[in-house]
Motif scaffolding. Structure first.
Motif, PDB file in Angstrom:
ATOM      1  N   ASN A 135       0.804  -1.218   0.000  1.00 14.81           N
ATOM      2  CA  ASN A 135       0.000   0.000   0.000  1.00 14.81           C
ATOM      3  C   ASN A 135       0.843   1.276   0.000  1.00 14.81           C
ATOM      4  O   ASN A 135       2.064   1.231  -0.010  1.00 14.81           O
ATOM      5  N   ASN A 136       0.139   2.399   0.001  1.00 12.42           N
ATOM      6  CA  ASN A 136       0.743   3.730   0.090  1.00 12.42           C
ATOM      7  C   ASN A 136       1.775   4.010  -0.999  1.00 12.42           C
ATOM      8  O   ASN A 136       2.786   4.651  -0.747  1.00 12.42           O
ATOM      9  N   GLY A 137       1.514   3.497  -2.190  1.00 15.14           N
ATOM     10  CA  GLY A 137       2.400   3.791  -3.311  1.00 15.14           C
ATOM     11  C   GLY A 137       3.682   2.989  -3.348  1.00 15.14           C
ATOM     12  O   GLY A 137       4.540   3.234  -4.197  1.00 15.14           O
ATOM     13  N   SER A 138       3.834   2.036  -2.441  1.00 14.20           N
ATOM     14  CA  SER A 138       5.087   1.286  -2.389  1.00 14.20           C
ATOM     15  C   SER A 138       5.347   0.485  -3.665  1.00 14.20           C
ATOM     16  O   SER A 138       6.503   0.326  -4.071  1.00 14.20           O
ATOM     17  N   MET A 139       4.306   0.021  -4.332  1.00 13.72           N
ATOM     18  CA  MET A 139       4.511  -0.748  -5.559  1.00 13.72           C
ATOM     19  C   MET A 139       4.907   0.157  -6.720  1.00 13.72           C
ATOM     20  O   MET A 139       5.725  -0.222  -7.547  1.00 13.72           O
ATOM     21  N   ILE A 140       4.358   1.356  -6.768  1.00 17.54           N
ATOM     22  CA  ILE A 140       4.743   2.299  -7.819  1.00 17.54           C
ATOM     23  C   ILE A 140       6.198   2.714  -7.628  1.00 17.54           C
ATOM     24  O   ILE A 140       6.953   2.832  -8.588  1.00 17.54           O
ATOM     25  N   GLU A 141       6.596   2.896  -6.379  1.00 18.56           N
ATOM     26  CA  GLU A 141       7.982   3.262  -6.089  1.00 18.56           C
ATOM     27  C   GLU A 141       8.927   2.123  -6.474  1.00 18.56           C
ATOM     28  O   GLU A 141       9.959   2.351  -7.104  1.00 18.56           O
ATOM     29  N   ALA A 142       8.576   0.895  -6.101  1.00 20.11           N
ATOM     30  CA  ALA A 142       9.436  -0.253  -6.400  1.00 20.11           C
ATOM     31  C   ALA A 142       9.415  -0.623  -7.881  1.00 20.11           C
ATOM     32  O   ALA A 142      10.418  -1.093  -8.416  1.00 20.11           O
ATOM     33  N   TYR A 143       8.270  -0.437  -8.525  1.00 25.36           N
ATOM     34  CA  TYR A 143       8.082  -0.822  -9.937  1.00 25.36           C
ATOM     35  C   TYR A 143       7.435   0.342 -10.688  1.00 25.36           C
ATOM     36  O   TYR A 143       6.223   0.334 -10.906  1.00 25.36           O
ATOM     37  N   PRO A 144       8.227   1.356 -11.068  1.00 26.18           N
ATOM     38  CA  PRO A 144       7.647   2.508 -11.769  1.00 26.18           C
ATOM     39  C   PRO A 144       6.895   2.118 -13.052  1.00 26.18           C
ATOM     40  O   PRO A 144       5.908   2.752 -13.401  1.00 26.18           O
ATOM     41  N   GLU A 145       7.344   1.070 -13.710  1.00 30.46           N
ATOM     42  CA  GLU A 145       6.670   0.580 -14.919  1.00 30.46           C
ATOM     43  C   GLU A 145       5.715  -0.533 -14.515  1.00 30.46           C
ATOM     44  O   GLU A 145       6.141  -1.552 -13.937  1.00 30.46           O
ATOM     45  N   ILE A 146       4.434  -0.367 -14.840  1.00 25.96           N
ATOM     46  CA  ILE A 146       3.420  -1.357 -14.447  1.00 25.96           C
ATOM     47  C   ILE A 146       3.751  -2.767 -14.944  1.00 25.96           C
ATOM     48  O   ILE A 146       3.518  -3.746 -14.250  1.00 25.96           O
TER      49      ILE A 146
END
Length: 96
Positions: A48-59
């Motif tokens: 949560n809290n954007g951690s996946m976007i931070e870890a994986y900027p590309e979907i």
């Protein structure tokens, strides 16, 4: 594992996006028991809290992770199709 194994249900999709609603259902039945209903972590990593976007900027990189697994996380290729993989990944990125 069923979502009933969780203390709470995953956050609702407020904009009624059908792909995100599918992602929520998959998350509830497949992911929440490891990653927490709110994505806060548990047996599995925090999502949560954007951690996946931070870890994986590309979907696509996150989709590949879910498809192929990593460490203790199992691979979901063959269990979830391309559309389901994208839906659950979008849910973790946009709702959790």
């Amino acid at each position: 594992l069923p979502a009933a194994a969780c203390a709470a249900d995953p956050p609702e999709v407020t904009n009624r996006d059908p792909e995100l609603e599918t992602g929520r259902a998959i998350y509830a039945s497949t992911c929440a028991s490891s990653h927490g209903a709110d994505g806060g972590g548990g047996i599995g990593s925090r999502l949560n809290n954007g951690s996946m976007i931070e870890a994986y900027p590309e979907i696509q990189d996150q989709i590949d992770l879910v498809a192929n697994g990593k460490g203790r996380m199992p691979a979901y290729v063959g269990r979830l199709d391309e559309e389901q993989l994208r839906a659950v990944v979008r849910y973790t990125r946009e709702i959790l």
